[in-house]
Design an enzyme around this catalytic site. Structure first.
Site, PDB file in Angstrom:
ATOM      1  N   SER A 120       0.844  -1.191   0.000  1.00  0.00           N
ATOM      2  CA  SER A 120       0.000   0.000   0.000  1.00  0.00           C
ATOM      3  C   SER A 120       0.887   1.251   0.000  1.00  0.00           C
ATOM      4  O   SER A 120       1.710   1.419  -0.893  1.00  0.00           O
ATOM      5  CB  SER A 120      -0.972  -0.053   1.185  1.00  0.00           C
ATOM      6  OG  SER A 120      -2.003   0.886   1.034  1.00  0.00           O
ATOM      7  N   ASP A 260      -9.277  -5.272  -4.846  1.00  0.00           N
ATOM      8  CA  ASP A 260      -8.387  -4.329  -4.166  1.00  0.00           C
ATOM      9  C   ASP A 260      -8.827  -2.881  -4.344  1.00  0.00           C
ATOM     10  O   ASP A 260      -9.332  -2.493  -5.404  1.00  0.00           O
ATOM     11  CB  ASP A 260      -6.982  -4.504  -4.744  1.00  0.00           C
ATOM     12  CG  ASP A 260      -5.861  -4.131  -3.804  1.00  0.00           C
ATOM     13  OD1 ASP A 260      -6.059  -3.240  -2.972  1.00  0.00           O
ATOM     14  OD2 ASP A 260      -4.791  -4.755  -3.924  1.00  0.00           O
ATOM     15  N   HIS A 287      -7.309  -5.865  -0.457  1.00  0.00           N
ATOM     16  CA  HIS A 287      -6.101  -5.047  -0.312  1.00  0.00           C
ATOM     17  C   HIS A 287      -4.981  -5.736   0.470  1.00  0.00           C
ATOM     18  O   HIS A 287      -3.872  -5.209   0.518  1.00  0.00           O
ATOM     19  CB  HIS A 287      -6.500  -3.730   0.381  1.00  0.00           C
ATOM     20  CG  HIS A 287      -5.475  -2.649   0.305  1.00  0.00           C
ATOM     21  ND1 HIS A 287      -4.915  -2.232  -0.886  1.00  0.00           N
ATOM     22  CD2 HIS A 287      -4.902  -1.879   1.276  1.00  0.00           C
ATOM     23  CE1 HIS A 287      -4.059  -1.247  -0.646  1.00  0.00           C
ATOM     24  NE2 HIS A 287      -4.025  -1.023   0.653  1.00  0.00           N
TER      25      HIS A 287
END
Length: 307
Positions: A120, A260, A287
């Site tokens: 991320s 995601d 995610h």
């Protein structure tokens, strides 16, 4: 391997403008230095989250004897907190976290040979780091990350349109009124997260713990990102690395989940512009595929690192 060798430590980090001594807390799984396997440095998300939800990457040590280094970035977790810097966009910069990486690599004496996995925001940071062609970087994994925040917001807005109308209305109402701490808004945010952050029910405790740290000290997250994963009001809202991706020399693996937040449109520029790159998507993940499809995730990452 029956039991993992684990050690924890702190690296002093000289931060001009901090007004006090700072430190980076870290954890090392496995043997460092290792006679054969290159250590993997893991960068958590947020910005302003913590390492807990990536602790599962110790499976790479248990299964394949890869040294894994996790750390809490400055501003949260077990590293130095600086709540007095809340809202200070001149202090909380990408460069600060790049500098912290270099400092930790030097502290651990691995700056000549290491791999990096960023998840991320950690993947955004990893891409920034790699565009500078740092000494010693071997392979790079960018997991669930955008190449630009404008694309991230565009993808998030598309995903929001798929939510039930009453959830969309609650989000829009509170964002317009700047009441994003209202329980109704938080409940609506959680509905988005169930679909696009983590599809496991219940949510794994390690992810709950990481989110809890951001709630306890939102300094970094609120300054750089905003109130949540899809309403971006912080200093990163204009961030874009696309025009520098051609500078990345490291062989790179891209990862995202089918559901995601990091939809294909936000990952594609990495694939188009990094010279040596491959891309794998996890069909049953949102995610956090390291938690949602752990076994496959470890196999994919190990196959890339050893190849």
């Amino acid at each position: 391997m029956s039991s993992l060798k684990v050690r924890e430590g702190e690296a002093a980090f000289n931060v001009p403008g901090a007004g006090k001594p700072c430190k980076t807390w870290y954890k090392v799984y496995g043997t460092l230095p290792h006679p054969h396997n290159t250590p993997l440095v893991v960068l958590h998300g947020g910005p302003g989250s913590t390492h807990e939800y990536l602790d599962i990457l110790s499976e790479l040590t248990r299964l394949f004897d890869v040294p894994v280094i996790l750390y809490d970035q400055l501003g949260n977790g077990r590293s130095t907190h600086l709540p007095e810097k809340n809202g200070d966009v001149d202090f909380w910069t990408v460069q600060l976290f790049v500098d912290e990486m270099h400092n930790l690599l030097n502290h651990l004496n691995i700056h000549d040979n290491y791999n990096v996995l960023g998840q991320s925001w950690g993947g955004m940071l990893a891409s920034e780091f790699a565009t500078r062609q740092p000494k010693g970087l071997g392979k790079l994994v960018i997991a669930d990350s955008p190449a630009s925040m404008a694309l991230w917001v565009k993808a998030a807005n598309e995903l929001r349109k798929e939510l039930p109308q009453e959830i969309q209305d609650a989000l829009n109402k509170h964002e317009a009124a700047d009441t994003t701490t209202d329980p109704e808004y938080i409940a609506a945010t959680n509905e988005f997260y169930k679909r696009h952050l983590c599809r496991l029910d219940p949510m794994p405790q390690s992810l709950v713990d990481g989110l809890a740290w951001m709630e306890k000290d939102p300094t970094v997250y609120s300054t750089m990102n905003g109130p949540n994963e899809f309403y971006i009001t912080g200093s990163l809202r204009t961030w874009n690395v696309i025009d520098r991706l051609h500078n990345i020399q490291a062989t790179t693996l891209l990862i995202n989940g089918r559901y995601d937040e990091a939809q294909d449109m936000v990952v594609e520029p990495f694939f188009q512009h990094i010279p040596k790159v491959r891309w794998i998507q996890f069909a049953d993940s949102a995610h956090v595929p390291q938690l949602e499809e752990t076994e496959r995730f470890m196999q994919v990452v190990w196959a890339f690192l050893r190849g």
